[in-house]
Design a protein around this motif. Sequence first.
Motif, PDB file in Angstrom:
ATOM      1  N   GLY A  48       0.785  -1.223   0.000  1.00 25.35           N
ATOM      2  CA  GLY A  48       0.000   0.000   0.000  1.00 25.35           C
ATOM      3  C   GLY A  48       0.817   1.272   0.000  1.00 25.35           C
ATOM      4  N   THR A  49       2.152   1.172   0.122  1.00 25.55           N
ATOM      5  CA  THR A  49       2.997   2.357   0.206  1.00 25.55           C
ATOM      6  C   THR A  49       4.038   2.357  -0.913  1.00 25.55           C
ATOM      7  OG1 THR A  49       4.795   1.460   1.580  1.00 25.55           O
ATOM      8  CG2 THR A  49       2.798   2.190   2.717  1.00 25.55           C
ATOM      9  N   GLY A  50       4.595   3.541  -1.192  1.00 24.03           N
ATOM     10  CA  GLY A  50       5.703   3.667  -2.114  1.00 24.03           C
ATOM     11  C   GLY A  50       5.470   2.976  -3.436  1.00 24.03           C
ATOM     12  N   ARG A  51       6.364   2.023  -3.761  1.00 26.10           N
ATOM     13  CA  ARG A  51       6.305   1.287  -5.027  1.00 26.10           C
ATOM     14  C   ARG A  51       5.539  -0.023  -4.895  1.00 26.10           C
ATOM     15  NH1 ARG A  51      12.576   2.586  -4.807  1.00 26.10           N
ATOM     16  NH2 ARG A  51      11.894   2.411  -2.632  1.00 26.10           N
ATOM     17  N   SER A  52       4.828  -0.193  -3.784  1.00 26.82           N
ATOM     18  CA  SER A  52       4.006  -1.391  -3.557  1.00 26.82           C
ATOM     19  C   SER A  52       2.544  -0.995  -3.407  1.00 26.82           C
ATOM     20  CB  SER A  52       4.471  -2.136  -2.295  1.00 26.82           C
ATOM     21  OG  SER A  52       5.790  -2.587  -2.415  1.00 26.82           O
ATOM     22  N   ARG A  53       2.077  -0.188  -4.338  1.00 29.09           N
ATOM     23  CA  ARG A  53       0.717   0.328  -4.241  1.00 29.09           C
ATOM     24  C   ARG A  53      -0.308  -0.786  -4.393  1.00 29.09           C
ATOM     25  NH1 ARG A  53       0.177   5.954  -4.460  1.00 29.09           N
ATOM     26  NH2 ARG A  53       2.141   6.802  -3.654  1.00 29.09           N
ATOM     27  N   GLY A  54      -1.456  -0.584  -3.782  1.00 33.51           N
ATOM     28  CA  GLY A  54      -2.544  -1.548  -3.859  1.00 33.51           C
ATOM     29  C   GLY A  54      -3.481  -1.352  -2.687  1.00 33.51           C
ATOM     30  N   ALA A  55      -4.733  -1.691  -2.885  1.00 31.78           N
ATOM     31  CA  ALA A  55      -5.731  -1.525  -1.830  1.00 31.78           C
ATOM     32  C   ALA A  55      -5.469  -2.496  -0.692  1.00 31.78           C
ATOM     33  CB  ALA A  55      -7.129  -1.745  -2.402  1.00 31.78           C
ATOM     34  N   LEU A  56      -5.741  -2.048   0.526  1.00 29.46           N
ATOM     35  CA  LEU A  56      -5.583  -2.882   1.708  1.00 29.46           C
ATOM     36  C   LEU A  56      -6.919  -3.513   2.078  1.00 29.46           C
ATOM     37  CD1 LEU A  56      -3.361  -0.503   3.887  1.00 29.46           C
ATOM     38  CD2 LEU A  56      -2.638  -2.296   2.298  1.00 29.46           C
ATOM     39  N   PRO A  57      -6.901  -4.711   2.673  1.00 27.91           N
ATOM     40  CA  PRO A  57      -8.164  -5.329   3.098  1.00 27.91           C
ATOM     41  C   PRO A  57      -8.813  -4.534   4.217  1.00 27.91           C
ATOM     42  CG  PRO A  57      -6.272  -6.575   3.905  1.00 27.91           C
ATOM     43  CD  PRO A  57      -5.728  -5.556   2.950  1.00 27.91           C
ATOM     44  N   GLY A  58     -10.119  -4.682   4.341  1.00 26.43           N
ATOM     45  CA  GLY A  58     -10.851  -3.926   5.345  1.00 26.43           C
ATOM     46  C   GLY A  58     -10.451  -4.248   6.766  1.00 26.43           C
ATOM     47  N   ASP A  59      -9.962  -5.450   6.992  1.00 20.33           N
ATOM     48  CA  ASP A  59      -9.558  -5.871   8.331  1.00 20.33           C
ATOM     49  C   ASP A  59      -8.040  -5.807   8.498  1.00 20.33           C
ATOM     50  OD1 ASP A  59      -8.952  -7.892   6.567  1.00 20.33           O
ATOM     51  OD2 ASP A  59      -9.538  -9.521   7.917  1.00 20.33           O
ATOM     52  N   TYR A  60      -7.379  -4.909   7.795  1.00 21.90           N
ATOM     53  CA  TYR A  60      -5.913  -4.867   7.734  1.00 21.90           C
ATOM     54  C   TYR A  60      -5.314  -4.825   9.134  1.00 21.90           C
ATOM     55  CZ  TYR A  60      -1.372  -3.713   5.694  1.00 21.90           C
ATOM     56  OH  TYR A  60      -0.057  -3.736   5.298  1.00 21.90           O
ATOM     57  N   ALA A  61      -4.319  -5.682   9.353  1.00 20.83           N
ATOM     58  CA  ALA A  61      -3.736  -5.837  10.684  1.00 20.83           C
ATOM     59  C   ALA A  61      -2.238  -6.094  10.563  1.00 20.83           C
ATOM     60  CB  ALA A  61      -4.412  -6.994  11.427  1.00 20.83           C
ATOM     61  N   ILE A  62      -1.554  -6.018  11.691  1.00 20.15           N
ATOM     62  CA  ILE A  62      -0.122  -6.308  11.720  1.00 20.15           C
ATOM     63  C   ILE A  62       0.141  -7.739  11.247  1.00 20.15           C
ATOM     64  CG2 ILE A  62       1.930  -6.443  13.181  1.00 20.15           C
ATOM     65  CD1 ILE A  62       0.953  -3.589  12.709  1.00 20.15           C
ATOM     66  N   GLU A  63      -0.789  -8.647  11.495  1.00 17.21           N
ATOM     67  CA  GLU A  63      -0.639 -10.018  11.015  1.00 17.21           C
ATOM     68  C   GLU A  63      -0.471 -10.059   9.494  1.00 17.21           C
ATOM     69  OE1 GLU A  63      -2.981 -10.471  14.876  1.00 17.21           O
ATOM     70  OE2 GLU A  63      -2.838  -9.024  13.217  1.00 17.21           O
ATOM     71  N   HIS A  64      -1.220  -9.215   8.766  1.00 19.46           N
ATOM     72  CA  HIS A  64      -1.068  -9.172   7.313  1.00 19.46           C
ATOM     73  C   HIS A  64       0.346  -8.719   6.940  1.00 19.46           C
ATOM     74  CE1 HIS A  64      -5.564  -8.726   7.556  1.00 19.46           C
ATOM     75  NE2 HIS A  64      -5.466  -9.612   6.585  1.00 19.46           N
ATOM     76  N   MET A  65       0.881  -7.755   7.658  1.00 19.00           N
ATOM     77  CA  MET A  65       2.218  -7.242   7.367  1.00 19.00           C
ATOM     78  C   MET A  65       3.280  -8.307   7.635  1.00 19.00           C
ATOM     79  SD  MET A  65       1.911  -3.390   8.953  1.00 19.00           S
ATOM     80  CE  MET A  65       0.306  -2.588   9.046  1.00 19.00           C
ATOM     81  N   ALA A  66       3.087  -9.107   8.684  1.00 17.56           N
ATOM     82  CA  ALA A  66       4.019 -10.196   8.966  1.00 17.56           C
ATOM     83  C   ALA A  66       3.947 -11.272   7.886  1.00 17.56           C
ATOM     84  CB  ALA A  66       3.724 -10.797  10.345  1.00 17.56           C
ATOM     85  N   GLN A  67       2.750 -11.534   7.367  1.00 16.11           N
ATOM     86  CA  GLN A  67       2.612 -12.487   6.267  1.00 16.11           C
ATOM     87  C   GLN A  67       3.358 -12.002   5.030  1.00 16.11           C
ATOM     88  OE1 GLN A  67      -1.620 -12.991   5.745  1.00 16.11           O
ATOM     89  NE2 GLN A  67      -1.889 -13.786   7.827  1.00 16.11           N
TER      90      GLN A  67
END
Length: 257
Positions: A48-67
């Motif tokens: 979702g940031t910088g050169r990795s653009r894209g929509a985030l899921p509605g339930d976005y969490a730190i767990e998604h970032m670790a994945q």
Amino acid sequence: MYTEVHGPADAEVVLLSSGLGGSANYWTLQIPMLVEAGYRVIAYDQHGTGRSRGALPGDYAIEHMAQDVRRILDATQSDHCHLVGHALGGLVGLQLALDCPERVRSLTLINAWSEPNPHSARCFDARLTLLADSGPRAYVEAQPIFLYPASWCAANAERVQAEVDHAFEHFPGADTMRARIAALRRFDVTARLVEIGVPVLISVARDDVLVPWTCSEQLARHLPDAHWHCVEHGAHAHNITAAGEFNDSLLSFVKNS
């Protein structure tokens, strides 16, 4: 996601995970030092940031970032890593160590935390109000206040303004920023810190105006193998403003972990 890999392919891996801004560019003062020391260094722009653009899921969490980090390790054929995380990036490291302990050799947490606190909540409320009422330009203009000591900002005014202009030009959008802030505000793993068995370097600046240094002190009390590094002056981004001292501490820790 946009990913950079530096250094020899057969070396130990150090993965760098940045804070709320999410950019690999945050680590320009650490990457050359680590490569020179012989490490393979991975840095990335978070989803979702910088050169990795894209929509985030509605339930976005730190767990998604670790994945996302686990996928990067898979894609770069890295069995495990020494993960260095700044603020939100530190939360990602803690989550990865809880979810996939076999992928983490050590953690370095820069001004991170394990549960919400009222002071940081007030800071994020103020930033979200700026974003809602005055827009992205006002939001990014306020960012250095939370990152750097006032004296450092004054002495590096051109650099700070260039960073602000770059942040505005690459602003990921209000919805993405709100989702990322909401994810870090929900993070709460204090009760599980005892499960993290790897060595953890806790690097803190006592003059951080965004995250109280006592949050790092709490991490040190609850983690089984905590190592303490503290600077008096350097603020939230002291790996930039006190880079020499931070780099020495990081390199010594990683070599011995």
